[in-house]
Design a protein around this motif. Structure first.
Motif, PDB file in Angstrom:
ATOM      1  N   VAL A  32      31.412-110.740  49.005  1.00 26.81           N
ATOM      2  CA  VAL A  32      30.875-111.115  48.015  1.00 26.81           C
ATOM      3  C   VAL A  32      29.683-109.853  47.570  1.00 26.81           C
ATOM      4  O   VAL A  32      28.943-109.527  48.336  1.00 26.81           O
ATOM      5  N   PHE A  33      29.843-109.248  46.495  1.00 27.48           N
ATOM      6  CA  PHE A  33      29.159-108.128  46.059  1.00 27.48           C
ATOM      7  C   PHE A  33      28.139-108.392  45.027  1.00 27.48           C
ATOM      8  O   PHE A  33      28.315-109.408  44.199  1.00 27.48           O
ATOM      9  N   PRO A  34      27.095-107.614  44.984  1.00 29.12           N
ATOM     10  CA  PRO A  34      25.977-108.084  43.739  1.00 29.12           C
ATOM     11  C   PRO A  34      26.751-107.526  42.663  1.00 29.12           C
ATOM     12  O   PRO A  34      27.512-106.910  42.520  1.00 29.12           O
ATOM     13  N   GLN A  49      28.319 -94.275  42.943  1.00 28.94           N
ATOM     14  CA  GLN A  49      27.371 -94.450  44.038  1.00 28.94           C
ATOM     15  C   GLN A  49      26.787 -95.663  44.521  1.00 28.94           C
ATOM     16  O   GLN A  49      27.019 -96.095  45.758  1.00 28.94           O
ATOM     17  N   GLN A  50      26.476 -96.388  43.371  1.00 32.94           N
ATOM     18  CA  GLN A  50      26.017 -97.796  43.554  1.00 32.94           C
ATOM     19  C   GLN A  50      27.047 -98.578  44.298  1.00 32.94           C
ATOM     20  O   GLN A  50      26.806 -99.217  45.258  1.00 32.94           O
ATOM     21  N   GLN A  51      28.146 -98.341  43.846  1.00 38.07           N
ATOM     22  CA  GLN A  51      29.390 -99.367  44.323  1.00 38.07           C
ATOM     23  C   GLN A  51      29.763 -98.944  45.682  1.00 38.07           C
ATOM     24  O   GLN A  51      29.883 -99.977  46.622  1.00 38.07           O
ATOM     25  N   ILE A  52      29.772 -97.749  46.021  1.00 42.07           N
ATOM     26  CA  ILE A  52      30.152 -97.195  47.355  1.00 42.07           C
ATOM     27  C   ILE A  52      29.051 -97.954  48.395  1.00 42.07           C
ATOM     28  O   ILE A  52      29.007 -98.373  49.321  1.00 42.07           O
ATOM     29  N   ALA A  53      27.664 -97.743  47.902  1.00 39.07           N
ATOM     30  CA  ALA A  53      26.504 -98.318  48.839  1.00 39.07           C
ATOM     31  C   ALA A  53      26.553 -99.708  48.913  1.00 39.07           C
ATOM     32  O   ALA A  53      26.407-100.238  49.949  1.00 39.07           O
TER      33      ALA A  53
END
Length: 91
Positions: A32-34, A49-53
């Protein structure tokens, strides 16, 4: 009495099979991702970049949780096996 001992052996084999299936289910679970930021000022590169993090963080949490669950299941199976052995000694 011999049939009772064989039943415990089948139960142990069943537990081991269940553990294999649980492990497979855990590895197949989707993390589950934010929520994504809806801020329009984020550029595509920053969003990527945010999604990769987020993916890396989720993968790390999943790995930690899987290790913890595996350790708990291993302890449970070990306790069941010890209980079965003790039961067979009593019977």
């Amino acid at each position: 009495m011999l049939a009772e001992q064989h039943r415990w052996l089948r139960d142990i084999a069943t537990l081991k099979t269940i553990l294999l299936l649980v492990g497979t289910s855990i590895t197949a679970a989707t993390p589950v991702f934010p929520k994504r930021s809806t801020d329009t000022e984020l550029t595509h590169a920053l969003l990527l970049q945010q999604q990769i993090a987020e993916l890396q963080s989720a993968a790390s949490r999943n790995a930690e949780n899987t290790k913890e669950l595996a350790a708990q299941l291993q302890g449970t199976v070990s306790a069941c096996i010890l209980g079965a052995v003790a039961w067979n000694q009593v019977v």
